[in-house]
Design a protein around this motif. Structure first.
Motif, PDB file in Angstrom:
ATOM      1  N   GLU A  44       0.791  -0.974   0.008  1.00  0.00           N
ATOM      2  CA  GLU A  44       0.017  -0.179   0.164  1.00  0.00           C
ATOM      3  C   GLU A  44       0.906   1.244   0.104  1.00  0.00           C
ATOM      4  O   GLU A  44       2.148   1.175   0.466  1.00  0.00           O
ATOM      5  CB  GLU A  44      -0.897  -0.095   1.274  1.00  0.00           C
ATOM      6  CG  GLU A  44      -1.931  -1.322   1.228  1.00  0.00           C
ATOM      7  CD  GLU A  44      -3.141  -0.931   2.371  1.00  0.00           C
ATOM      8  OE1 GLU A  44      -3.904  -1.780   2.264  1.00  0.00           O
ATOM      9  OE2 GLU A  44      -2.826   0.022   3.151  1.00  0.00           O
ATOM     10  N   ARG A  45       0.181   2.552  -0.406  1.00  0.00           N
ATOM     11  CA  ARG A  45       1.033   3.585  -0.439  1.00  0.00           C
ATOM     12  C   ARG A  45       1.368   3.808   0.906  1.00  0.00           C
ATOM     13  O   ARG A  45       0.402   3.834   1.979  1.00  0.00           O
ATOM     14  CB  ARG A  45       0.329   4.727  -1.129  1.00  0.00           C
ATOM     15  CG  ARG A  45       1.063   6.103  -1.196  1.00  0.00           C
ATOM     16  CD  ARG A  45       0.185   6.959  -2.268  1.00  0.00           C
ATOM     17  NE  ARG A  45      -1.128   7.341  -1.530  1.00  0.00           N
ATOM     18  CZ  ARG A  45      -2.164   7.925  -2.345  1.00  0.00           C
ATOM     19  NH1 ARG A  45      -1.957   8.168  -3.277  1.00  0.00           N
ATOM     20  NH2 ARG A  45      -3.275   8.110  -1.428  1.00  0.00           N
ATOM     21  N   GLU A  46       2.408   4.527   1.332  1.00  0.00           N
ATOM     22  CA  GLU A  46       2.943   4.877   2.736  1.00  0.00           C
ATOM     23  C   GLU A  46       3.505   6.243   2.596  1.00  0.00           C
ATOM     24  O   GLU A  46       4.190   6.579   1.538  1.00  0.00           O
ATOM     25  CB  GLU A  46       3.739   3.827   3.154  1.00  0.00           C
ATOM     26  CG  GLU A  46       5.193   3.912   2.649  1.00  0.00           C
ATOM     27  CD  GLU A  46       6.119   2.775   3.182  1.00  0.00           C
ATOM     28  OE1 GLU A  46       5.931   2.435   4.131  1.00  0.00           O
ATOM     29  OE2 GLU A  46       7.329   2.568   2.511  1.00  0.00           O
ATOM     30  N   PHE A  47       3.402   6.915   3.839  1.00  0.00           N
ATOM     31  CA  PHE A  47       3.998   8.392   4.042  1.00  0.00           C
ATOM     32  C   PHE A  47       5.592   8.037   4.215  1.00  0.00           C
ATOM     33  O   PHE A  47       6.078   7.241   4.632  1.00  0.00           O
ATOM     34  CB  PHE A  47       3.456   8.931   5.118  1.00  0.00           C
ATOM     35  CG  PHE A  47       4.462  10.028   5.874  1.00  0.00           C
ATOM     36  CD1 PHE A  47       5.056   9.859   6.884  1.00  0.00           C
ATOM     37  CD2 PHE A  47       4.191  11.332   5.345  1.00  0.00           C
ATOM     38  CE1 PHE A  47       5.812  10.818   7.421  1.00  0.00           C
ATOM     39  CE2 PHE A  47       4.666  12.288   5.786  1.00  0.00           C
ATOM     40  CZ  PHE A  47       5.622  12.248   6.837  1.00  0.00           C
ATOM     41  N   VAL A  48       6.362   9.069   3.444  1.00  0.00           N
ATOM     42  CA  VAL A  48       7.781   9.042   3.519  1.00  0.00           C
ATOM     43  C   VAL A  48       8.048  10.239   4.090  1.00  0.00           C
ATOM     44  O   VAL A  48       8.833  10.201   5.233  1.00  0.00           O
ATOM     45  CB  VAL A  48       8.336   9.209   2.073  1.00  0.00           C
ATOM     46  CG1 VAL A  48       9.826   9.402   2.155  1.00  0.00           C
ATOM     47  CG2 VAL A  48       7.884   7.810   1.203  1.00  0.00           C
ATOM     48  N   ALA A  49       7.802  11.485   3.801  1.00  0.00           N
ATOM     49  CA  ALA A  49       8.279  12.637   4.627  1.00  0.00           C
ATOM     50  C   ALA A  49       7.240  13.881   4.201  1.00  0.00           C
ATOM     51  O   ALA A  49       6.688  13.929   3.266  1.00  0.00           O
ATOM     52  CB  ALA A  49       9.536  13.276   4.148  1.00  0.00           C
ATOM     53  N   ASP A  90      13.770   0.564  -0.391  1.00  0.00           N
ATOM     54  CA  ASP A  90      13.207   1.585  -0.833  1.00  0.00           C
ATOM     55  C   ASP A  90      12.597   1.725  -2.097  1.00  0.00           C
ATOM     56  O   ASP A  90      11.934   2.793  -2.574  1.00  0.00           O
ATOM     57  CB  ASP A  90      14.430   2.664  -0.821  1.00  0.00           C
ATOM     58  CG  ASP A  90      14.886   2.852   0.804  1.00  0.00           C
ATOM     59  OD1 ASP A  90      16.058   2.937   0.708  1.00  0.00           O
ATOM     60  OD2 ASP A  90      14.108   3.108   1.766  1.00  0.00           O
ATOM     61  N   THR A  91      12.637   0.522  -2.868  1.00  0.00           N
ATOM     62  CA  THR A  91      12.184   0.347  -4.280  1.00  0.00           C
ATOM     63  C   THR A  91      10.640   0.801  -4.094  1.00  0.00           C
ATOM     64  O   THR A  91      10.005  -0.008  -3.539  1.00  0.00           O
ATOM     65  CB  THR A  91      12.528  -0.842  -4.901  1.00  0.00           C
ATOM     66  OG1 THR A  91      13.939  -1.179  -5.094  1.00  0.00           O
ATOM     67  CG2 THR A  91      11.686  -1.205  -6.140  1.00  0.00           C
ATOM     68  N   ALA A  92      10.274   1.743  -5.178  1.00  0.00           N
ATOM     69  CA  ALA A  92       8.794   2.080  -5.078  1.00  0.00           C
ATOM     70  C   ALA A  92       8.722   3.104  -6.185  1.00  0.00           C
ATOM     71  O   ALA A  92       9.640   3.657  -6.632  1.00  0.00           O
ATOM     72  CB  ALA A  92       8.382   2.505  -3.692  1.00  0.00           C
ATOM     73  N   VAL A  93       7.509   3.368  -6.532  1.00  0.00           N
ATOM     74  CA  VAL A  93       7.140   4.472  -6.961  1.00  0.00           C
ATOM     75  C   VAL A  93       6.862   5.850  -5.980  1.00  0.00           C
ATOM     76  O   VAL A  93       6.268   5.598  -5.060  1.00  0.00           O
ATOM     77  CB  VAL A  93       5.658   4.464  -8.008  1.00  0.00           C
ATOM     78  CG1 VAL A  93       5.325   5.733  -8.657  1.00  0.00           C
ATOM     79  CG2 VAL A  93       5.889   3.295  -9.206  1.00  0.00           C
ATOM     80  N   TYR A  94       7.550   6.748  -6.424  1.00  0.00           N
ATOM     81  CA  TYR A  94       7.520   7.660  -5.293  1.00  0.00           C
ATOM     82  C   TYR A  94       6.530   9.171  -5.773  1.00  0.00           C
ATOM     83  O   TYR A  94       6.811   9.629  -7.159  1.00  0.00           O
ATOM     84  CB  TYR A  94       8.778   8.472  -5.027  1.00  0.00           C
ATOM     85  CG  TYR A  94       9.580   7.643  -4.044  1.00  0.00           C
ATOM     86  CD1 TYR A  94      10.204   6.356  -4.482  1.00  0.00           C
ATOM     87  CD2 TYR A  94      10.076   7.921  -2.901  1.00  0.00           C
ATOM     88  CE1 TYR A  94      10.747   5.318  -3.589  1.00  0.00           C
ATOM     89  CE2 TYR A  94      10.531   7.210  -1.911  1.00  0.00           C
ATOM     90  CZ  TYR A  94      11.067   5.869  -2.451  1.00  0.00           C
ATOM     91  OH  TYR A  94      11.906   5.076  -1.716  1.00  0.00           O
TER      92      TYR A  94
END
Length: 120
Positions: A44-49, A90-94
């Protein structure tokens, strides 16, 4: 409303660095707090900063604290995410997102995303 366009993604080996940019157009950029989120494969999408409208306050997910730095340049209508010591997880779509500073924090505007791939 505001339009957001991310750039700077790519492929990097573990331990490497990338800097993501998110350029905003439309309404006045400093009307918005800004955030970075990510969605990894099968996750799922998650908060980074996130960063406040004037850059005075920042917050980070525990998983990136000490490795990632969020910043913004209101003169350039751009928010950045400096990512150091990258890990395969850290691999993901940002995605960058804009919160119009209403009473409740809500990211109303989103970019299209940029892919980050970290290989071991």
């Amino acid at each position: 409303q505001v339009q957001l366009v991310e750039s700077g993604g790519g492929s990097v080996q573990a331990g490497g660095s990338l800097r993501l940019s998110c350029a905003a157009s439309g309404r006045t950029f400093n009307n918005y707090n800004m955030g970075w989120f990510r969605q990894g494969p099968g996750k799922e999408r998650e908060f980074v900063a996130r960063i406040s409208w004037n850059g005075a306050m920042t917050n980070y997910a525990d998983s990136v604290k000490g490795r990632f730095t969020i910043s913004r340049d209101n003169a350039k209508n751009t928010v950045y995410l400096q990512m150091n010591s990258l890990k395969p997880e850290d691999t993901a779509v940002y995605y960058c997102a804009a919160d119009p500073r209403n009473v409740v924090v809500k990211y109303d505007y989103w970019g299209q995303g940029t892919q980050v791939t970290v290989s071991s």
